[in-house]
Design a protein around this motif. Sequence first.
Motif, short mmCIF file in Angstrom:
data_model
loop_
_atom_site.label_atom_id
_atom_site.label_comp_id
_atom_site.label_asym_id
_atom_site.label_seq_id
_atom_site.Cartn_x
_atom_site.Cartn_y
_atom_site.Cartn_z
N ASP A 149 -10.21 0.34 -2.82
CA ASP A 149 -10.04 -0.51 -2.41
C ASP A 149 -8.24 -0.64 -2.11
O ASP A 149 -7.14 0.53 -1.93
CB ASP A 149 -9.53 -1.17 -3.90
N PHE A 150 -7.99 -2.03 -1.83
CA PHE A 150 -7.01 -1.92 -0.82
C PHE A 150 -5.08 -2.43 -1.38
O PHE A 150 -4.28 -2.28 -1.12
CB PHE A 150 -6.80 -3.31 0.10
N ILE A 151 -5.98 -2.51 -3.17
CA ILE A 151 -4.43 -2.24 -4.01
C ILE A 151 -4.05 -0.67 -3.31
O ILE A 151 -2.50 -0.43 -3.72
CB ILE A 151 -4.90 -2.71 -5.64
N THR A 152 -4.67 -0.70 -3.72
CA THR A 152 -4.46 1.30 -3.62
C THR A 152 -3.70 1.41 -2.55
O THR A 152 -2.61 2.54 -2.20
CB THR A 152 -5.78 2.57 -3.94
N VAL A 153 -4.58 0.92 -0.83
CA VAL A 153 -3.95 1.12 0.23
C VAL A 153 -2.64 0.68 0.20
O VAL A 153 -1.84 1.00 1.04
CB VAL A 153 -4.93 0.04 1.39
N LEU A 154 -2.04 -0.46 -0.24
CA LEU A 154 -0.86 -0.94 -0.11
C LEU A 154 0.01 -0.58 -1.35
O LEU A 154 1.50 0.11 -1.09
CB LEU A 154 -1.11 -2.55 -0.53
N GLU A 155 -0.83 0.21 -2.37
CA GLU A 155 0.35 0.97 -3.27
C GLU A 155 1.24 1.81 -2.24
O GLU A 155 2.63 2.53 -2.33
CB GLU A 155 0.40 1.10 -4.16
N THR A 156 0.46 2.43 -1.58
CA THR A 156 0.52 3.70 -0.56
C THR A 156 1.15 3.42 0.58
O THR A 156 2.41 3.95 0.48
CB THR A 156 -0.33 4.86 -0.20
N ALA A 157 1.08 2.39 1.20
CA ALA A 157 2.06 1.96 2.09
C ALA A 157 3.57 1.90 1.75
O ALA A 157 4.30 1.74 2.73
CB ALA A 157 0.98 0.64 3.11
N LYS A 158 3.57 1.01 0.69
CA LYS A 158 4.37 0.75 0.05
C LYS A 158 5.40 2.47 -0.12
O LYS A 158 7.15 2.19 0.08
CB LYS A 158 4.34 0.08 -1.41
N ARG A 159 4.98 3.19 -0.56
CA ARG A 159 6.18 3.89 -1.06
C ARG A 159 6.11 5.11 0.05
O ARG A 159 6.98 6.38 -0.01
CB ARG A 159 4.23 5.41 -1.82
N LEU A 160 4.81 4.89 0.99
CA LEU A 160 5.21 5.02 2.63
C LEU A 160 6.62 4.65 3.36
O LEU A 160 7.71 5.08 4.25
CB LEU A 160 3.95 5.65 2.92
N GLY A 161 6.90 3.51 2.77
CA GLY A 161 8.23 2.92 3.50
C GLY A 161 7.29 2.28 4.69
O GLY A 161 8.07 1.73 5.70
N ALA A 162 6.33 1.66 4.92
CA ALA A 162 5.08 0.98 5.82
C ALA A 162 5.12 0.15 6.12
O ALA A 162 4.82 -0.69 5.33
CB ALA A 162 4.07 1.74 6.38
N PRO A 163 5.91 -0.61 7.08
CA PRO A 163 6.32 -2.28 7.08
C PRO A 163 4.55 -3.12 7.74
O PRO A 163 4.62 -4.19 7.29
CB PRO A 163 7.54 -2.53 8.11
N ALA A 164 3.76 -2.27 7.97
CA ALA A 164 3.09 -2.43 8.58
C ALA A 164 1.72 -1.56 7.92
O ALA A 164 1.70 -0.17 8.16
CB ALA A 164 2.65 -2.71 9.99
N ILE A 165 0.71 -2.29 7.56
CA ILE A 165 -0.77 -1.01 7.35
C ILE A 165 -2.14 -2.23 8.18
O ILE A 165 -2.02 -3.08 8.47
CB ILE A 165 -1.32 -1.61 5.87
N ARG A 166 -2.38 -0.50 9.25
CA ARG A 166 -3.76 -1.87 10.71
C ARG A 166 -5.13 -0.87 9.03
O ARG A 166 -5.54 0.07 8.03
CB ARG A 166 -3.82 -0.50 11.40
N VAL A 167 -5.78 -2.16 9.18
CA VAL A 167 -6.97 -1.93 8.84
C VAL A 167 -8.34 -2.50 9.82
O VAL A 167 -8.50 -2.72 10.72
CB VAL A 167 -7.49 -3.45 7.66
N TRP A 168 -9.96 -1.87 9.53
CA TRP A 168 -10.08 -1.92 10.89
C TRP A 168 -11.35 -3.37 9.90
O TRP A 168 -11.90 -3.92 9.31
CB TRP A 168 -11.68 -0.67 10.27
#
Length: 254
Positions: free
Chosen positions: A78-97
């Motif tokens: 789910d997106f919550i998991t994607v978002l948390e992973t991006a946070k841990r990665l220090g990513a300022p942006a998430i690309r989605v389809w």
Amino acid sequence: MKLGLCSVTFRDKDPEQIIDLAVKAELDGIEWGGDVHVSPGEYQKAEQVAALTVARGLEVSSYGSYYRLADHSGNEYDFITVLETAKRLGAPAIRVWPGMMGSKDADENYRKKVVTDAINIADLAEEEGISVHLEYHDHTLTDTKESATKLMEEISHQNVFIYWQPPNRVTIEERLTSIEMVKKWISNIHIFHWLSFHERLNLASGAKEWQNYIELIEEDGKERYVLMEFVKDDDERQFLQDAKTLHELKAMIK
């Protein structure tokens, strides 16, 4: 204008090898892909990859997720998991389809589902200071300039943007028109030069064409990444040659 690499360019390499290549090519950052290198939910690995990236003087430009708007049957997480992973990665942006269906096949009900999901995840990401970016891609609702424009107007969210890349099987003039139509939403750029995914060319042979694209996009003066994605024969030497061409493009556009 910063220069970077999408880690999916070399799916067979580990993060350390990809970082080595990015440093050798004198790039500024890396978009880490969610399919191989930092899968959603791999929080410890995300933190490790973030630390490795920063330690070598690079930025994490973004998290290249494979989250599909509206079609959650195609999402393993789910997106919550994607978002948390991006946070841990220090990513300022998430690309989605933007969905799993092309604009010719999608009815209005399907489009509404994509729009609703985009708004929902944009709200969630905004709370974390992370932006959401749609692929400009075949077999999704951004497969034509008209559909992409309509979709962005329907989403109408300050935290949703578009990654531009040249659509296949259209002329240079049509690509420039596509930029004009979605220009106000364009964030980062995926750069490659090919006839198709299986018929890739060296970037130097498309340098003039790309100069036209980037100059038009860069008229807004916004800071963005131009991210290398896929190279001829998946070859490291070709990648380094293409990176040199990218640096030359940047010098011409300044």
